[in-house]
Design a protein around this motif. Structure first.
Motif, PDB file in Angstrom:
ATOM      1  N   LEU A   1       0.841  -1.190   0.000  1.00  0.00           N
ATOM      2  CA  LEU A   1       0.000   0.000   0.000  1.00  0.00           C
ATOM      3  C   LEU A   1       0.880   1.244   0.000  1.00  0.00           C
ATOM      4  O   LEU A   1       1.950   1.244   0.599  1.00  0.00           O
ATOM      5  N   ALA A   2       0.422   2.282  -0.691  1.00  0.00           N
ATOM      6  CA  ALA A   2       1.110   3.571  -0.610  1.00  0.00           C
ATOM      7  C   ALA A   2       0.572   4.271   0.630  1.00  0.00           C
ATOM      8  O   ALA A   2      -0.579   4.708   0.653  1.00  0.00           O
ATOM      9  N   ASP A   3       1.421   4.347   1.673  1.00  0.00           N
ATOM     10  CA  ASP A   3       0.953   4.810   2.979  1.00  0.00           C
ATOM     11  C   ASP A   3       0.409   6.230   2.987  1.00  0.00           C
ATOM     12  O   ASP A   3      -0.367   6.597   3.843  1.00  0.00           O
ATOM     13  N   ASN A   4       0.874   7.029   2.020  1.00  0.00           N
ATOM     14  CA  ASN A   4       0.472   8.436   2.042  1.00  0.00           C
ATOM     15  C   ASN A   4      -0.862   8.675   1.337  1.00  0.00           C
ATOM     16  O   ASN A   4      -1.365   9.785   1.336  1.00  0.00           O
ATOM     17  N   LEU A   5      -1.431   7.641   0.726  1.00  0.00           N
ATOM     18  CA  LEU A   5      -2.697   7.815   0.015  1.00  0.00           C
ATOM     19  C   LEU A   5      -3.834   7.206   0.835  1.00  0.00           C
ATOM     20  O   LEU A   5      -3.616   6.339   1.671  1.00  0.00           O
TER      21      LEU A   5
ATOM     22  N   SER B   1      -7.716   5.637  -3.028  1.00  0.00           N
ATOM     23  CA  SER B   1      -6.610   5.787  -3.977  1.00  0.00           C
ATOM     24  C   SER B   1      -5.794   4.511  -4.063  1.00  0.00           C
ATOM     25  O   SER B   1      -5.311   4.138  -5.132  1.00  0.00           O
TER      26      SER B   1
ATOM     27  N   ARG C   1      -1.429  11.232  -9.316  1.00  0.00           N
ATOM     28  CA  ARG C   1      -1.675  10.190  -8.329  1.00  0.00           C
ATOM     29  C   ARG C   1      -0.480   9.245  -8.264  1.00  0.00           C
ATOM     30  O   ARG C   1      -0.057   8.821  -7.197  1.00  0.00           O
TER      31      ARG C   1
ATOM     32  N   TYR D   1       2.518  10.680  -6.311  1.00  0.00           N
ATOM     33  CA  TYR D   1       2.367  10.497  -4.862  1.00  0.00           C
ATOM     34  C   TYR D   1       2.567   9.033  -4.478  1.00  0.00           C
ATOM     35  O   TYR D   1       3.199   8.723  -3.462  1.00  0.00           O
ATOM     36  N   ALA D   2       2.007   8.125  -5.295  1.00  0.00           N
ATOM     37  CA  ALA D   2       2.111   6.699  -4.956  1.00  0.00           C
ATOM     38  C   ALA D   2       3.573   6.247  -4.961  1.00  0.00           C
ATOM     39  O   ALA D   2       4.015   5.542  -4.052  1.00  0.00           O
TER      40      ALA D   2
ATOM     41  N   GLY E   1       5.205   7.511  -1.906  1.00  0.00           N
ATOM     42  CA  GLY E   1       4.757   6.837  -0.683  1.00  0.00           C
ATOM     43  C   GLY E   1       5.342   5.443  -0.560  1.00  0.00           C
ATOM     44  O   GLY E   1       5.733   5.022   0.520  1.00  0.00           O
ATOM     45  N   ASN E   2       5.409   4.719  -1.662  1.00  0.00           N
ATOM     46  CA  ASN E   2       5.906   3.346  -1.636  1.00  0.00           C
ATOM     47  C   ASN E   2       6.226   2.906  -3.062  1.00  0.00           C
ATOM     48  O   ASN E   2       5.355   2.417  -3.766  1.00  0.00           O
TER      49      ASN E   2
ATOM     50  N   ALA F   1       5.243  -0.659  -4.011  1.00  0.00           N
ATOM     51  CA  ALA F   1       3.800  -0.853  -4.157  1.00  0.00           C
ATOM     52  C   ALA F   1       3.320  -0.262  -5.479  1.00  0.00           C
ATOM     53  O   ALA F   1       2.464  -0.832  -6.156  1.00  0.00           O
TER      54      ALA F   1
ATOM     55  N   GLY G   1       6.710  11.428  -0.898  1.00  0.00           N
ATOM     56  CA  GLY G   1       5.290  11.176  -0.739  1.00  0.00           C
ATOM     57  C   GLY G   1       4.436  12.357  -0.341  1.00  0.00           C
ATOM     58  O   GLY G   1       3.227  12.295  -0.432  1.00  0.00           O
ATOM     59  N   VAL G   2       5.076  13.434   0.127  1.00  0.00           N
ATOM     60  CA  VAL G   2       4.304  14.562   0.636  1.00  0.00           C
ATOM     61  C   VAL G   2       4.762  15.857  -0.017  1.00  0.00           C
ATOM     62  O   VAL G   2       5.957  16.110  -0.125  1.00  0.00           O
TER      63      VAL G   2
END
Lengths: 257, 440
Positions: free
Chosen positions: A100-104, A108, B312, B315-316, B319-320, B323, B386-387
């Motif tokens: 999982l993308a933790d920030n979404l 999403s 999107r 960001y994904a 974030g990971n 993933a 991610g941010v």
């Protein structure tokens, strides 16, 4: 569905992986392994850490490219070179890490790579959230944190997002890598019920697990791996816990005695 | 967070729970409020310091704020791209040098090549020039991205190499010469008396903005209704619409109360046979073109980040990354596209910067990479990935530029300016860490 189709389904395996090999830097992580999976069947994949079961499954889900071997889906040769290919064969995976993308947020993540878009090509967050609310209402009615990033969720909630993602897109073949490892008893029970339900819908499931009891309870067959090689595949009805343990630890097929 | 909500803030003082409820209802980003507060502090601080110590507060004048907006543009445009780069856990140290190189390429195109081919001051020169600059930037960025993604060279190294290489290339192409004068239409991109859209144009822009704010607030409300999601209270919707509109109208009034200097007015009057009345002829600057470019880039990039698959995926990946790849996202190609976009925006920024200077020199954009990265980071982009937001980066650029301008106005010398800007960057990241820890 007429009778002939039914017979075809019954005969043709959903997935047939034949002579799969992959090595990393000279180590044969998976060495001539063949496994298959029929509709409505749960096949357990067992073995020690490093036995090669996760690697084998990552080949099917497109995360790794195999060195040699063949994969047949519904009797037809499948070319799986990346996760998108796997998804196009309706193969869905729940990874041990959940991926999982933790920030979404949940929606999403659920639709990652397959976003719903509006006619002008913008991602339709509202529609995705509405769909996510629907499926989560079915899978985990206690789930309410739709606006939060998944990093804010508990282990069980995160797991249910990962499961929802696999289930939502009409998987025919589902790969579950240690789906209950991080869960409490209640949530484990939930996963078991889900597996039974999916099985009834005719979905084939590969279940990777360390827990012999899980496998005995949930699976129809079990394939055991050791050191990258397949020890054997057995019908759960024909073996005991000890037989399975013997296969895992000693790499010994129960018929060999 | 949710807990305090449920208990109704029983142990929190009443005043705080009002504030919480206000933020909850308006769904305003608390860090955005924090940044606006910091900006207000900087602006008023410099103004009051100037008023007390130097006897004249020069900061909060239409003239200074207008100039501030123009000076922010170049850094701000690049910061919009840097946000994406940093969100995906990369860095781009080369933007300053790439800006210099693109500026030289555009200078050569419009001063040395095009006048020979299609004639001096031909109407199409500025268009071709800008397109050439954008293409050059995109290709360079794309090359960086390709090396990073497909050859696994860390972005730090690729762009550190780029920092040196493109500066050198800029020198070679122009043999170290300053290339001028640039095309007169091209010059408008830099924002001068001509390069601003005047009073009427600014009102049009302002009113279009106000309409957009009101329409989007009401559209949002209707969409939430159809999906049965929680609505903002009516007063909160009104609050956002009114404050947003007021800010826009305030900006229009501000840029319209900065008038052309007398010399330019006299020249303009002479050329157009206008008799200057005794009271004086006041011609408003209005919004400067580079500022409009920055705002347009900011809006487009915000839409890209929040409304498109591309955004999107950015960001994904941040974030990971694993993933994202397992979800079928082609993360390598995404990296090429992200750096290509960074290059495109650097090319655009080069157009603005060299138009403002009125020439192209190979030193243009020196140290810009640091200001751009600082703007993105001060604007809340996390180096852990991610941010980050586009509006945050633009605000960050305004903060950086405000500090710099303010210190010049009150007469700090260059050495102190550097110390302050450097310290503020470190302090900003420290405060950001504190904020994140308490927000969790």
């Amino acid at each position: 569905m007429n009778d002939k189709d039914k017979i075809d389904c019954a005969i043709k395996p959903l997935v047939d992986m034949r002579n799969i090999c992959i090595s990393f830097g000279g180590v044969h992580a998976v060495d001539h392994v063949s496994v298959d999976l029929y509709p409505g069947e749960v096949v357990g994949l067992l073995g020690h850490n490093g036995a090669g079961k996760s690697t084998l499954i990552k080949i099917l889900s497109g995360a790794y490219a195999m060195d040699s071997g063949e994969i047949y889906v519904n009797g037809e040769k499948a070319n799986i070179n990346n996760p998108r290919d796997a998804r196009s064969y309706n193969i869905e995976t729940i990874y041990q890490t959940l991926a999982l993308a933790d920030n979404l947020d949940a929606a999403s993540n659920l639709f990652l790579g397959r976003e719903l878009v509006s006619p002008i090509g913008f991602v339709d967050d509202d529609a995705m959230e509405a769909e996510t609310r629907k499926i989560m209402g079915r899978l985990n009615p206690n789930f309410h944190k739709f606006k939060d990033p998944v990093s804010a969720l508990s282990g069980g909630q995160r797991q249910s997002v990962a499961i929802a993602r696999a289930v939502y897109f009409n998987a025919r073949i589902l790969i579950m890598d240690e789906p209950t490892a991080a869960l409490g008893p209640h949530e484990t029970q939930m996963v078991s019920e889900l597996i039974a339900q999916l099985k009834a819908e005719g979905i084939g499931i590969f279940l990777i697990s360390h827990d012999i009891h899980d496998v005995m309870e949930l699976c129809d067959r079990a394939s055991v791996m050791k050191n990258g090689q397949l020890v054997g595949t057995v019908d759960i009805g024909d073996v005991t816990d000890d037989d399975l343990l013997g296969m895992i630890i000693l790499g010994k097929h129960p018929d060999e005695q | 967070m949710t807990n305090t909500l449920n208990t109704g803030g029983s142990d929190a003082p009443v005043k705080k729970s009002h504030m919480n409820r206000f933020i909850q209802s308006t769904e305003l980003d608390t860090r955005l409020l924090g940044m606006l507060g910091a900006l207000a502090l900087i602006w008023f601080g410099f103004h009051i310091y100037g008023a007390v110590v130097n006897g004249f507060g020069a900061f909060l004048t239409p003239r200074n704020l207008w100039n501030l907006s123009v000076q922010t543009s170049s850094i701000g445009i690049m910061a919009c791209g840097m946000v994406l780069v940093i969100i995906t856990r990369h860095i781009d140290l080369s933007v300053g040098s790439v800006l210099g190189f693109c500026a030289i390429v555009m200078g050569v195109t419009q001063v040395w090549i095009l006048p020979e081919l299609i004639g001096f001051e031909h109407w199409s020169i500025w268009i071709i020039t800008v397109i050439v600059g954008l293409i050059a930037g995109t290709l360079i960025g794309g090359l960086h991205g390709y090396l990073i993604a497909y050859h696994s060279i860390p972005a730090f190294i690729v762009t550190l190499g780029g920092l040196l290489a493109w500066r050198g290339a800029a020198f070679l192409v122009a043999r170290g010469e300053t290339i001028s004068p640039v095309d007169s239409t091209f010059r408008l991109l830099g924002g001068t008396a001509d390069g601003a859209i005047g009073s009427t144009g600014s009102w049009v822009v302002g009113l279009v903005g106000v309409t957009t704010v009101i329409v989007s607030v009401s559209l949002d409300r209707r969409k939430r209704k159809t999906h049965g999601f929680a609505l903002r209270p009516v007063w909160a919707d009104w609050f956002i619409a009114v404050v947003g509109s007021a800010a826009l109208i305030g900006a229009v009034i501000l840029v319209n109360s900065y008038y052309w200097p007398r010399g330019i007015v006299r020249k303009f009057a002479d050329e157009n046979n206008i008799v200057i009345p005794d009271a004086g002829l006041f011609i408003s600057y209005g919004f400067a073109i580079p500022v409009l470019i920055l705002v347009t880039v900011g809006i487009i990039m915000s839409l890209v980040m929040s409304r498109t698959r591309f955004g999107r995926y950015v960001y994904a990946i941040g974030g990971n990354p694993e993933a994202a790849a397992l979800a079928g996202i082609n993360t390598k190609w995404m990296t090429v596209k992200i750096f290509g976009l960074m290059g495109l925006l650097t090319g655009l920024s080069a157009a603005v910067a060299s138009a403002r200077l009125g020439s192209a020199t190979n030193a243009l954009g020196t140290l810009d990479e640091l200001y751009v990265i600082a703007a993105a980071v001060i604007g809340g982009t996390s180096l852990a990935g991610g941010v980050g937001t586009i509006y945050g980066a633009i605000l960050g650029a305004v903060v950086m530029q405000s500090l710099q301008t303010g210190m010049v106005l009150i007469g700090f010398d260059a050495a102190i300016q550097q110390i302050v800007v450097g310290s503020v960057l470190v302090l900003a990241v420290y405060l950001d860490n504190l904020y994140r820890r308490t927000a969790k």
